[in-house]
Design an enzyme around this catalytic site. Structure first.
Site, PDB file in Angstrom:
ATOM      1  N   ASP A   6       4.178 -46.953   8.896  1.00  0.00           N
ATOM      2  CA  ASP A   6       4.092 -47.620   7.601  1.00  0.00           C
ATOM      3  C   ASP A   6       4.781 -48.986   7.625  1.00  0.00           C
ATOM      4  O   ASP A   6       5.264 -49.445   8.666  1.00  0.00           O
ATOM      5  CB  ASP A   6       4.691 -46.715   6.519  1.00  0.00           C
ATOM      6  CG  ASP A   6       3.917 -46.738   5.213  1.00  0.00           C
ATOM      7  OD1 ASP A   6       3.338 -47.792   4.880  1.00  0.00           O
ATOM      8  OD2 ASP A   6       3.894 -45.702   4.513  1.00  0.00           O
ATOM      9  N   ASP A  42      -2.628 -48.851  -0.832  1.00  0.00           N
ATOM     10  CA  ASP A  42      -2.825 -47.412  -0.894  1.00  0.00           C
ATOM     11  C   ASP A  42      -3.994 -47.015  -1.784  1.00  0.00           C
ATOM     12  O   ASP A  42      -4.304 -47.672  -2.783  1.00  0.00           O
ATOM     13  CB  ASP A  42      -1.563 -46.728  -1.423  1.00  0.00           C
ATOM     14  CG  ASP A  42      -0.423 -46.758  -0.425  1.00  0.00           C
ATOM     15  OD1 ASP A  42      -0.649 -47.158   0.736  1.00  0.00           O
ATOM     16  OD2 ASP A  42       0.697 -46.375  -0.807  1.00  0.00           O
TER      17      ASP A  42
END
Length: 435
Positions: free
Chosen positions: A151, A243
């Site tokens: 991430d 996202d």
């Protein structure tokens, strides 16, 4: 009023060198399951093993789904092992450690994934890997990890980029895929491999390549630093947007954005529009079908994000659609499907609410052409696939056709095929030999 994006400009976009791994790891889009969309931080070994066992029991493993991925919140917070400097698995959540769960997953003939971030902390505030790449890669390999999702949270100020990149995502109010209000944009022609983001991600790549265990590397930098131009030399998939969430508006935004990234798709490299939301939120049956079908034909990673022990038969059938999975996992043809007509909009229009509606792509596994028609509108509407408009089907006037949802043989279909589609639904056809 939205305008059109230039096809010529897209054709001039550069391609990246592929990261080729041993044993074909990363050559095709990854298939699997991830804990985050279903459970967030509430993850433990029981949930992971439930998912793994359900992947076998429900027949998903037989279709090629193989990765069982632990997302954020698996470790002790705020500290590392003072002797080894390793991240410490939370034994309240994972009593046998990560290696113990990995052993159990491997015994089922599946693979296991783990999560970290290219910063000092993960998105949930747990220890991350910036500055500890070699230590963490060694630990992951020793524990039996097969997949790393990496991430982009917890980045300290001295590791941020000099310039901002354009990610034409939903909240940015993109104008035709551009970012006119972007603060501190990079100069024209800027080489993003000079960026700190590139460096942060390549440091972990090199640490993983230094291990004897092959670990698939999935970049999750949210499309930042123009990752599409260097993602494929760094990992085997790379997030091309922010996202996902379990609502149609967000799914349509990401699908629209990824449409303009199809020139980066090929063996060993796949733009990643994020994990699947099939079975989550208030998505309709039609929206679940459209979501999965679009991700599959774009040759995106197909990472399930719902609790498998409670999945409905209808949603399971979507995730197990053999035609879409075979297209996605074609071992001979690496390119994705491409839009051949936009439908609702003029061709090459960037519209977050109305992605391209007409797609086609050749398939060696299906021995024909896959055709998809989407109704992006908010009411029932008819879509028609005209054979002479489809690049792969211009040679004849009639073809044998199969409905990919029902498996029904539609017979010899002349000139075109029409379908009445509910709002946000898709028709998927397998078009075979001329007749």
């Amino acid at each position: 009023m939205l305008t059109s994006l230039s096809l010529t400009a897209l054709a001039l976009l550069p391609s990246a060198n592929a990261l080729v791994r041993k044993d074909g790891v990363g050559r095709l889009p990854a298939l699997g399951w991830n804990s985050w969309n279903a459970f967030g931080c509430d993850v433990d070994s029981t949930k992971i093993m439930t998912a793994a066992n359900e992947m076998v029991h429900l027949g998903l493993k037989d279709l090629g789904y193989e990765y069982v991925n632990i997302d954020d919140c698996w470790s002790v917070k705020n500290t590392r092992n003072s002797t080894t400097q390793r991240i410490i698995p939370d034994t309240q959540k994972f009593p046998d450690g990560i290696s113990g769960v990995a052993d159990q997953v491997h015994q089922l003939g599946l693979k296991i994934g783990i999560y970290s971030s290219a910063g000092e902390t993960t998105c949930a505030g747990y220890p991350a890997s910036l500055g500890y790449e070699k230590v963490d890669a060694e630990a992951f390999a020793e524990w039996g990890i097969d997949y790393l999702k990496y991430d982009n949270c917890g980045v300290p100020s001295n590791w941020t980029d000099q310039y901002s990149s354009c990610v034409p995502d939903g909240s940015n109010e993109p104008a035709n895929g551009t970012c006119p209000g972007l603060s501190n944009p990079a100069p024209a022609g800027y080489d993003w491999t000079k960026s700190n983001t590139f460096t942060r991600y390549t440091m972990m790549r090199d640490a993983l390549l230094g291990q004897t265990r092959t670990i698939l590397y999935s970049l999750c930098d949210w499309g930042q630093a123009d990752v599409n131009t260097w993602g494929n030399e760094t990992g085997n998939s790379w997030r091309m947007s922010g996202d996902i969430s379990a609502n149609w508006a967000r799914i349509a935004q990401i699908a629209n954005e990824n449409t303009f990234r199809m020139n980066y798709v090929g063996f060993w490299g796949h733009p990643d529009p994020d994990m699947l939301e099939v079975g989550n939120g208030d998505l309709t049956a039609a929206e679940n079908r459209a979501h999965f079908a679009l991700w599959a034909i774009m040759k995106s990673p197909l990472i399930i994000g719902t609790a498998l022990d409670g999945i409905s038969d209808a949603n399971l059938a979507v995730l197990k659609n053999k035609y879409l999975i075979e297209f996605n996992q074609d071992p001979i043809i690496g390119r994705s499907a491409h839009p051949y007509k936009w439908g609702y909009n003029p061709d090459w229009t960037f519209d977050p609410a109305h992605p391209a509606e007409y797609w086609s792509g050749p398939s060696s596994t299906l021995k024909g052409t896959l055709v998809l028609m989407l109704n992006s509108e908010n009411s029932t509407s008819t879509r028609t696939a005209v054979w002479k408009e489809i690049p792969e089907l211009k040679g004849h006037n009639a073809y044998r056709v199969t409905d990919a949802w029902s498996g029904k043989d539609l017979g010899c279909v002349k000139k075109q095929y029409s379908a009445s589609l509910a709002s946000h639904d898709v028709a998927v056809l397998v078009v075979k030999e001329a007749c």
